[in-house]
Design an enzyme around this catalytic site. Structure first.
Site, PDB file in Angstrom:
ATOM      1  N   ILE A   1     -37.914 -66.619  16.437  1.00  0.00           N
ATOM      2  CA  ILE A   1     -37.592 -65.253  16.164  1.00  0.00           C
ATOM      3  C   ILE A   1     -36.540 -65.124  15.175  1.00  0.00           C
ATOM      4  CG2 ILE A   1     -37.033 -63.141  17.348  1.00  0.00           C
ATOM      5  CD1 ILE A   1     -37.671 -64.474  19.916  1.00  0.00           C
ATOM      6  N   SER A   2     -36.900 -65.035  13.908  1.00  0.00           N
ATOM      7  CA  SER A   2     -35.819 -65.116  12.616  1.00  0.00           C
ATOM      8  C   SER A   2     -36.791 -64.337  11.650  1.00  0.00           C
ATOM      9  CB  SER A   2     -35.780 -66.337  12.621  1.00  0.00           C
ATOM     10  OG  SER A   2     -36.814 -67.377  12.166  1.00  0.00           O
ATOM     11  N   ASN A   3     -35.955 -63.836  10.796  1.00  0.00           N
ATOM     12  CA  ASN A   3     -36.606 -63.521   9.575  1.00  0.00           C
ATOM     13  C   ASN A   3     -36.219 -64.304   8.242  1.00  0.00           C
ATOM     14  OD1 ASN A   3     -38.023 -61.197   9.162  1.00  0.00           O
ATOM     15  ND2 ASN A   3     -36.181 -59.875   9.160  1.00  0.00           N
TER      16      ASN A   3
ATOM     17  N   ASP B   1     -42.903 -55.823  14.492  1.00  0.00           N
ATOM     18  CA  ASP B   1     -43.989 -55.282  13.917  1.00  0.00           C
ATOM     19  C   ASP B   1     -44.747 -54.497  14.811  1.00  0.00           C
ATOM     20  OD1 ASP B   1     -43.150 -55.936  11.290  1.00  0.00           O
ATOM     21  OD2 ASP B   1     -44.200 -58.009  11.662  1.00  0.00           O
TER      22      ASP B   1
ATOM     23  N   HIS C   1     -45.605 -61.282   8.122  1.00  0.00           N
ATOM     24  CA  HIS C   1     -44.290 -60.562   8.742  1.00  0.00           C
ATOM     25  C   HIS C   1     -43.551 -59.948   7.485  1.00  0.00           C
ATOM     26  CE1 HIS C   1     -41.005 -58.933  11.123  1.00  0.00           C
ATOM     27  NE2 HIS C   1     -40.134 -59.535  10.508  1.00  0.00           N
TER      28      HIS C   1
END
Length: 117
Positions: free
Chosen positions: A9-11, A42, A69
């Site tokens: 869970i990262s960007n 999203d 994403h």
């Protein structure tokens, strides 16, 4: 011996998951069935935007989102959304674009309002 599931869970998730895969491969521990990328953000955006247009309670809405994403790689499947709202095609196109640009919308809204000195 149980093996862990790894949920990234990262960007940007579409970059960090492949990087993690390469790290696991190098360590000899990679299992493609145990490494996941989460793009819940999203889904939440798509549900919220759809609920607003459909005049539905967001808690009762489901909108599948597939793809990546980032920008146009995000594909909300409003045709499969529940409850069915029969929104006009122009609304669906606008909701899709807004979902795809949601991250940019947040950054622009915060511009100049965060001070991390």
């Amino acid at each position: 011996m149980a093996q862990a599931l790894v949920n990234m869970i990262s960007n940007p998730v579409n970059s960090t998951v492949p990087i993690a895969a390469e790290v696991f491969k190098k360590a000899g521990t990679y299992d493609e069935k145990k490494l996941f990328g989460v793009t819940t953000l999203d889904v939440v955006r798509a549900k919220t935007f759809y609920a607003g247009k459909a005049k539905a309670n967001v808690a009762d809405v489901n909108v599948p989102v597939v793809g990546g994403h980032a920008g146009i790689t995000i594909l909300p499947l409003f045709s499969q959304a529940t409850p069915k709202a029969n929104l006009p095609e122009e609304d669906i196109k606008a909701l899709t674009k807004r979902t795809q640009d949601g991250g940019t919308e947040v950054v622009e809204a915060k511009a100049g309002k965060c001070n991390f000195r």
